[in-house]
Design a protein around this motif. Sequence first.
Motif, PDB file in Angstrom:
ATOM      1  N   SER A   1     -84.181  20.329 -41.605  1.00 32.72           N
ATOM      2  CA  SER A   1     -82.948  20.983 -41.387  1.00 32.72           C
ATOM      3  C   SER A   1     -82.232  21.819 -42.205  1.00 32.72           C
ATOM      4  N   ASP A   2     -81.862  23.083 -42.165  1.00 37.88           N
ATOM      5  CA  ASP A   2     -81.001  23.990 -42.941  1.00 37.88           C
ATOM      6  C   ASP A   2     -79.728  23.122 -43.326  1.00 37.88           C
ATOM      7  N   ILE A   3     -79.009  23.696 -44.432  1.00 37.95           N
ATOM      8  CA  ILE A   3     -77.801  23.162 -44.689  1.00 37.95           C
ATOM      9  C   ILE A   3     -76.478  24.128 -44.364  1.00 37.95           C
ATOM     10  N   SER A   4     -76.579  25.222 -44.890  1.00 42.33           N
ATOM     11  CA  SER A   4     -75.618  26.209 -44.690  1.00 42.33           C
ATOM     12  C   SER A   4     -75.659  26.636 -43.191  1.00 42.33           C
ATOM     13  N   GLY A   5     -74.763  26.636 -42.482  1.00 40.59           N
ATOM     14  CA  GLY A   5     -74.643  27.223 -41.113  1.00 40.59           C
ATOM     15  C   GLY A   5     -75.174  26.162 -40.110  1.00 40.59           C
ATOM     16  N   VAL A   6     -75.667  24.935 -40.546  1.00 47.22           N
ATOM     17  CA  VAL A   6     -76.092  24.018 -39.722  1.00 47.22           C
ATOM     18  C   VAL A   6     -75.222  22.665 -39.972  1.00 47.22           C
ATOM     19  N   LEU A   7     -75.039  22.134 -41.230  1.00 46.23           N
ATOM     20  CA  LEU A   7     -74.261  21.164 -41.612  1.00 46.23           C
ATOM     21  C   LEU A   7     -73.031  21.515 -42.161  1.00 46.23           C
ATOM     22  N   LYS A   8     -72.993  22.596 -42.787  1.00 53.22           N
ATOM     23  CA  LYS A   8     -71.766  23.026 -43.493  1.00 53.22           C
ATOM     24  C   LYS A   8     -71.621  24.605 -43.534  1.00 53.22           C
ATOM     25  N   ASP A   9     -70.254  24.890 -43.739  1.00 56.59           N
ATOM     26  CA  ASP A   9     -70.150  26.535 -43.702  1.00 56.59           C
ATOM     27  C   ASP A   9     -68.974  26.404 -44.878  1.00 56.59           C
TER      28      ASP A   9
END
Length: 150
Positions: free
Chosen positions: A11-19
């Motif tokens: 999983s990506d972090i930016s745009g998936v878990l957080k912004d």
Amino acid sequence: MLSERPKGIVSDISGVLKDMTNGVDVAIEKSVEAFQRIQESGVPYVLCTNESCYSTAILAQKLNEIGFNVRADQILSPVSAIIQVIKENNHRPFVLVNKKVVEDFSQFDQTNPDCVVVGDAEEHFTYEIVNKTFKLLVGGLNHIFSYICT
């Protein structure tokens, strides 16, 4: 719904878990709950990011502050990938990197370098440092690793 249990999750972090909202990290709606379900499922996972201005320890801390339960070793970033290559090949790096990740490279013997790591060095990107890097490369170093700070 999946018919088979996945063998792993990337999983990506930016745009998936957080912004980012007004310069502050915020969890995307329902992402903390979804990530907890992944963790509870026992399916192996790794979090990937192109964020290279922060160490994985800082990235994990930032995620933990907004509700995720994450360890640094569960995050793959450009910096952690370069560190892995240096370890696997017993390199002695000369580092020209962002001050926020310079500590990550302190684990390596940096005397008599055999490679150069170039990242977003911000104000440390001076003529003297660039000239030293150039002289190392002209002097016969075979390896240069670079990344862009995002």
